[in-house]
Design a protein around this motif. Structure first.
Motif, short mmCIF file in Angstrom:
data_model
loop_
_atom_site.label_atom_id
_atom_site.label_comp_id
_atom_site.label_asym_id
_atom_site.label_seq_id
_atom_site.Cartn_x
_atom_site.Cartn_y
_atom_site.Cartn_z
N MET A 24 0.84 -1.19 0.00
CA MET A 24 0.00 0.00 0.00
C MET A 24 0.88 1.24 0.00
SD MET A 24 -2.97 -1.16 2.72
CE MET A 24 -1.81 -1.39 4.06
N ALA A 25 0.28 2.39 -0.34
CA ALA A 25 1.03 3.64 -0.41
C ALA A 25 1.76 3.92 0.90
CB ALA A 25 0.10 4.78 -0.78
N ARG A 26 1.12 3.60 2.01
CA ARG A 26 1.73 3.92 3.31
C ARG A 26 2.95 3.04 3.61
NH1 ARG A 26 -3.16 1.71 7.16
NH2 ARG A 26 -2.69 -0.52 7.05
N ASP A 27 3.17 1.98 2.81
CA ASP A 27 4.34 1.12 3.01
C ASP A 27 5.62 1.74 2.45
OD1 ASP A 27 2.82 -0.98 4.17
OD2 ASP A 27 2.32 -1.77 2.19
N ALA A 28 5.49 2.79 1.64
CA ALA A 28 6.66 3.32 0.94
C ALA A 28 7.76 3.76 1.91
CB ALA A 28 6.26 4.48 0.03
N ASP A 29 7.39 4.35 3.03
CA ASP A 29 8.40 4.79 4.00
C ASP A 29 9.22 3.60 4.51
OD1 ASP A 29 7.58 7.40 3.78
OD2 ASP A 29 6.39 7.40 5.61
N ALA A 30 8.52 2.54 4.89
CA ALA A 30 9.21 1.36 5.42
C ALA A 30 10.04 0.69 4.33
CB ALA A 30 8.21 0.37 6.00
N LEU A 51 17.72 3.90 -0.95
CA LEU A 51 16.57 3.78 -1.84
C LEU A 51 15.73 5.04 -1.68
CD1 LEU A 51 14.69 2.21 -3.74
CD2 LEU A 51 13.70 1.11 -1.71
N PRO A 52 15.67 5.90 -2.71
CA PRO A 52 14.91 7.14 -2.59
C PRO A 52 13.43 6.88 -2.35
CG PRO A 52 16.39 7.21 -4.49
CD PRO A 52 16.38 5.79 -3.99
N GLN A 53 12.81 7.76 -1.62
CA GLN A 53 11.38 7.64 -1.32
C GLN A 53 10.54 7.53 -2.58
OE1 GLN A 53 9.97 7.45 1.69
NE2 GLN A 53 7.81 7.62 1.09
N GLU A 57 7.85 4.60 -3.70
CA GLU A 57 6.47 4.90 -4.07
C GLU A 57 6.15 4.34 -5.45
OE1 GLU A 57 6.48 9.10 -3.70
OE2 GLU A 57 6.28 9.08 -1.49
N SER A 58 7.08 4.47 -6.39
CA SER A 58 6.87 3.93 -7.74
C SER A 58 6.79 2.42 -7.71
CB SER A 58 8.01 4.37 -8.67
OG SER A 58 8.00 5.76 -8.85
#
Length: 202
Positions: A24-30, A51-53, A57-58
């Protein structure tokens, strides 16, 4: 590759300690933090460190699109007690860009370093292998492991994979080509292992 059952983002696989669910989108940070860890990224072919944020997200967007199209199945690993917090990623996808000696779909995975040594990735890999052969009617599954990553080798062997040659691939995080062993599990081998497991537990 995968059936309608897996193409909805409510689909999940539950194991004894894990939930495997769509990213999910909210997983991108982790994902950015855990996968970008040099100790993790250097064990993969495509993950850079850091790994850039925006790349995390992509990745989430691509994974969700591929899942929805049935082209593969990429799942976030979460502890059952914290299903909203991803600790790793596991997926089965086509890998036409690789030099592997097989055109079978490829099993790939990574786990955040705080969770190493608990057997969580073996648990997740066994569940994904089962999903591929049982739900998707898969015929053959490939994977690969760098020669200096014995922990990943043990995971594949525990799932029934057998060696299928030696090659190399470029690791983005290392900035160099790395020697790797290829592994393969076909449907007959999966059925045989499944039957032996069932017989042993009777």
């Amino acid at each position: 590759m995968f059936p309608d059952l897996t193409r909805d983002d409510v689909f999940r696989i539950e194991t004894r300690r894990l939930w495997l669910r769509w990213p999910m989108a909210r997983d991108a940070d982790a994902i950015a933090r855990l996968a970008g860890d040099p100790a993790v990224a250097r064990r993969t072919s495509v993950i850079p460190t850091p790994l850039p944020q925006h790349e995390a997200e992509s990745f989430v967007l691509r994974a969700r699109a591929g899942n929805a199209a049935g082209e593969g199945l990429v799942m976030a690993l979460c502890r059952r007690a914290s299903p909203g917090h991803a600790v790793g990623i596991i997926g089965i996808e086509s890998r036409p860009e690789t030099d592997a000696p097989t055109d079978a779909p490829h099993l790939g995975y990574w786990l955040g370093r705080p969770c190493w040594g608990e057997g969580l990735m073996r648990e997740a890999a066994e569940a994904m292998v089962e999903a591929f052969f049982a739900y998707a009617g898969g015929r053959s599954l490939a994977s690969s492991v760098m020669l200096d990553n014995p922990a990943s080798r043990r995971i594949l062997e525990a799932c029934g994979f057998v060696p299928d040659g030696r090659g190399a691939f470029f690791s983005v995080a290392r900035g160099e080509t790395v020697a790797a062993d290829s592994f393969r599990l076909d449907r007959a081998g999966w059925l045989d292992r499944r039957g032996r497991s069932a017989g042993g537990s009777a």
